[in-house]
Design an enzyme around this catalytic site. Structure first.
Site, PDB file in Angstrom:
ATOM      1  N   GLU A  75       0.853  -1.198   0.000  1.00  0.00           N
ATOM      2  CA  GLU A  75       0.000   0.000   0.000  1.00  0.00           C
ATOM      3  C   GLU A  75       0.884   1.242   0.000  1.00  0.00           C
ATOM      4  O   GLU A  75       2.061   1.154   0.328  1.00  0.00           O
ATOM      5  CB  GLU A  75      -0.832   0.037   1.296  1.00  0.00           C
ATOM      6  CG  GLU A  75      -1.715  -1.167   1.510  1.00  0.00           C
ATOM      7  CD  GLU A  75      -2.392  -1.165   2.881  1.00  0.00           C
ATOM      8  OE1 GLU A  75      -1.885  -0.500   3.811  1.00  0.00           O
ATOM      9  OE2 GLU A  75      -3.426  -1.818   2.996  1.00  0.00           O
ATOM     10  N   HIS A  81      -5.107   1.497   6.327  1.00  0.00           N
ATOM     11  CA  HIS A  81      -4.428   1.285   7.598  1.00  0.00           C
ATOM     12  C   HIS A  81      -3.712   2.544   8.057  1.00  0.00           C
ATOM     13  O   HIS A  81      -3.407   3.429   7.254  1.00  0.00           O
ATOM     14  CB  HIS A  81      -3.414   0.153   7.440  1.00  0.00           C
ATOM     15  CG  HIS A  81      -4.042  -1.141   7.013  1.00  0.00           C
ATOM     16  ND1 HIS A  81      -3.908  -1.637   5.739  1.00  0.00           N
ATOM     17  CD2 HIS A  81      -4.821  -2.016   7.681  1.00  0.00           C
ATOM     18  CE1 HIS A  81      -4.568  -2.782   5.651  1.00  0.00           C
ATOM     19  NE2 HIS A  81      -5.141  -3.033   6.805  1.00  0.00           N
TER      20      HIS A  81
END
Lengths: 405, 80, 308
Positions: free
Chosen positions: C218, C261
């Site tokens: 990510e 996240h």
């Protein structure tokens, strides 16, 4: 949570770091009183949570208290990057001999806090690091072992600084490092820390950011700074009604985590998606296949039925959203049946037919057998893991945007 | 005593509803607080029924057949 | 073979009486894992699915005949996580999976530092643990045993992922393609985690069963740069394939916002998806656009290596 400069300076002061005899006010007449108390030239600084205030005219110099009042009146009316100022800071104009930079941040790769120091203060540290790497000292320190001043001294010495500046800056950087840990900061910066003509060292600006996860145990400091609970975490943008609604649902129940965002999204595909990675993957997949999401969301950590229901309701109550796509990467702890119950309950409570409203349900994994029984009962189109995230996103785009077009 | 939510129904056989010891035990084991122990015995908290995670700990904590968890989405089929 | 855990690994669950812990205890037991006890202060004497509960780890070890378990799965709330992990580390436990999310970084850093001093390894926080298909799982990864079996069949691909859900999504795709998984590790989505890609690479490198690695990644952080550097320095025998999610975050209208996240916060240009893809590809790590492209590429890379 970000702090205004006047709050950051107060935090610095509480840690025993010298600051100027500044004053904060929301009133131009009081700015004059503060300037009178200070005596001599002052700097009037807009208190906003955004950068570039110097360029925008949010910082002005005043020779007299009357001038201070006039500047304060102007600055209090000046919106910067869409932010209304909280107030102004009236600061004595410092007679600066040399400006230094000091800061503390987390280094995720080293998994330790990192001190930074430079003798080229007053400008952006990233620029200094790129153009003059030999003028930047760095040093990690432990979160377990006691801090000792020599660690700060080493960092300053590595920036090529010696003599009185080294000696005077060492305890200041040490205190900054300590306050960084003590207050759960993710950024603690003094830029500049200035050496004045009289030889004293003083913080002329400070920038602090507290980790949101640490706010629970920093209540005493937050209260002492006069920050009310209504200010939340002071995100960089103003949360939308949708975002606030989802946040309220999440905060009301500790089971699982949901998030919702719609700033930057203006489509009509209601997305009930998860988890962290699945949401990023699915948002990419929807957009890459021509879809326009109405929102972004995340379901994770096995939320309760009530929480999944609350998220689905918030999405369905957004303007222009008729249908939702319920999709996640294969779940392990979040349960298919619990999410299915939540989204169906949301439809029923809003008087909508779940079979019509839920365009597609693609959540395979934990408890999928029970989940699929529920979906069967309500006639909802669902798919298992043999349909990839990409394909599921494509079906959602086709069913929802195709129908709307 | 039988109470139904949208997806789940809970039944506690009448002969056990006035057993405070059972009420206290069910209160302790249920992870989503469907059961409430009272001085009179067992009570069912309606707003929590649909939160049932089908763990079966209430069955384990009860004498034979005292409690039933019913899946209303599956023809009222009992968990056990 | 496997990394970090095997069929004989014993572990405990800290916070075993919580809603999630009760679930994952059931799942791990059904999968064949050896859970030797649980800890929840004040709940000594209870049992969770036949696993005895203690107030302290010391009590548990004593009950266990003085034998210290190999691992612990920590599921206590964020405010108590650091203390629970310290308790495990001081007891001599060497492999710790932290499931809890939203732990302040100061606490995570302290736990990781103490683990390093004790020669212990932390996986997580904010993770689902790890699984050796058909052998054992430690944590909620894969869900109930029967669901875990659908996604995870033994094979020769090692999986590491910052997202718990995507660990299973990728593994399921590998399993469906007949490749299977050697060990899959959900490394956690926070800004500071116990074990990064690069730190787990030596374990996979030493595991003969593993012939290729797939990572899920990510925007945010420097972990990919660290992996790229490791690959260059160590001349790894293992081909690595990456999938990058969150490309939409590079768009102008998404600037200044955070998604996913805690670790995905983009703090600098180097953190962006575009930059990371460039850096990985420069290190010889191809980045695929879609999950379903992974199996064919893995097969191709394994074939290339065995031909070389």
């Amino acid at each position: 949570m970000r702090f205004f400069e006047y709050e950051a300076r107060e935090i610095v002061k509480r840690a025993g770091i010298p600051v100027t005899d500044y004053g904060f006010t929301t009133d131009a007449a009081e700015a004059k009183t503060i300037a009178e108390r200070i005596g001599g030239p002052t700097v009037i600084k807009s208190q906003v949570l955004t950068g570039g205030r110097m360029k925008a005219g949010g910082v002005k110099f005043a020779d007299t208290p009357d001038e201070a009042q006039a500047h304060a009146a102007d600055i209090l009316k000046l919106e910067i990057n869409g932010h209304e100022p909280r107030g102004v800071l009236v600061d004595p104009k410092a007679d600066v001999k040399q400006e230094y930079y000091m800061g503390v941040v987390w280094d995720g790769a080293a998994k330790k806090p990192l001190m930074l120091f430079s003798d080229m203060g007053g400008i952006d540290i990233e620029q200094v690091a790129e153009e003059h790497p030999d003028h930047v000292g760095r040093g990690h320190f432990s979160t377990l072992h006691p801090f000792s001043d020599f660690m700060a001294k080493q960092v300053i010495a590595d920036a090529g600084v010696t003599g009185k500046a080294l000696q005077r800056c060492t305890p200041i950087l040490a205190r900054l490092a300590q306050l960084f840990l003590d207050n759960d900061m993710i950024l603690a910066e003094i830029n500049p820390i200035a050496e004045l003509q009289d030889g004293s060292f003083v913080a002329l600006d400070a920038h602090m950011e507290m980790e949101n996860e640490g706010m629970g145990r920093q209540k005493a400091l937050i209260k002492a700074l006069g920050i009310g609970a209504e200010e939340g975490t002071r995100e960089t943008y103003v949360p939308s009604a949708f975002e606030e609604a989802v946040h309220a649902v999440d905060a009301a129940d500790h089971r699982g985590v949901i998030q919702g965002k719609d700033n930057g999204f203006d489509g009509n595909i209601g997305l009930i998606i998860g988890a962290g990675g699945g949401s990023l993957t699915l948002t990419d997949a929807v957009r890459q296949q021509g879809g326009k999401p109405a929102n972004y969301s995340e379901i994770g950590g096995n939320p309760s039925v009530a929480k999944a229901c609350g998220l689905a309701k918030a999405v369905l109550q957004k303007d222009g959203v008729e249908k939702i796509a319920v999709m996640m990467s294969i779940v392990s702890n979040t349960r298919v049946d619990i999410v299915a119950r939540g989204v169906i309950k949301a439809c029923l409570e809003l008087g909508k037919d779940p079979a019509e409203t839920i365009a597609i349900f693609r959540i395979p994994g934990a408890w999928e057998d029970e989940g699929f029984k529920i979906l069967d009962k309500y006639g909802i189109e669902y798919c298992d893991r043999s349909v990839s995230l990409w394909e599921a996103a494509g079906r959602a785009v086709e069913k929802i945007q195709g129908a709307a077009a | 005593m039988r109470k139904d939510a949208i997806f789940i129904g809970i039944e506690v056989k009448d002969e056990f509803t006035s057993d405070p010891a059972l009420g206290a035990k069910l209160n302790e084991v249920c992870p989503v607080n469907i059961y409430k122990g009272t001085a009179e015995g067992v009570d069912i908290v309606e707003e929590n029924i649909d939160e049932c995670v089908l763990c079966g700990l209430c069955y384990d904590a009860s004498p034979d057949d005292a409690v039933s968890v019913l899946k209303l989405y599956s023809g009222g089929e009992p968990l056990r | 073979m496997s990394i970090l855990i095997n069929k004989d690994t014993t572990f405990i669950i800290q916070g075993i009486t919580g809603r999630e812990a009760i679930n994952l205890t059931r799942e791990c037991l059904d999968y064949g894992s050896k859970i030797v006890g649980g800890v929840t202060p004040g709940r000594k004497g209870r049992e969770v699915h036949g696993v005895p509960v203690f107030d302290t780890i010391a009590q548990l070890v004593e009950h266990n005949g003085g034998v210290v378990p190999d691992g612990s799965v920590v599921t206590v709330p964020p405010a108590g996580t650091k203390d629970a992990v310290f308790e495990a580390l001081y007891a001599g436990i060497k492999t710790i999976v932290i499931v809890t999310e939203r732990i302040p970084r100061r606490d995570v850093a302290a736990m990781v530092e103490l683990a390093d001093l004790n020669g212990a390894r932390i996986i997580g926080p904010n993770c689902l643990g790890l699984i050796v298909p058909g052998v054992a799982k430690m944590g909620g990864i894969g869900g109930p045993a029967k669901n875990a079996a659908q996604a995870y069949q033994p094979g020769n691909v090692g999986v590491m992922s910052r997202s718990g859900g995507m660990t299973t999504e990728i593994s399921s795709t590998l399993t469906a393609a007949g490749l299977g998984v050697s060990t899959a590790v959900s490394i956690g989505g926070d800004a500071i985690i116990g074990s990064t890609y690069a730190e787990l690479m030596p374990y996979f490198e030493a595991d003969e069963q593993t012939q290729a690695i797939v990572i899920y990644t990510e925007p945010g952080g420097r972990m990919e740069a660290q992996l790229a550097a490791w690959v260059k320095e160590n001349n790894s025998r293992l081909p690595i394939i990456a999938f990058m999610a969150g490309k939409f975050m590079d768009d102008d209208e998404m600037q200044g916002m955070s998604f996913g996240h805690a670790g995905t916060i983009v703090e600098g240009k180097e953190d962006s998806a575009t930059e990371k893809i460039a850096r990985l590809e420069e290190a010889g790590i191809p980045v695929v656009e879609r999950i379903d492209e992974i199996p064919a590429l893995v097969k191709q890379k394994i074939a290339e290596r065995s031909a070389a």
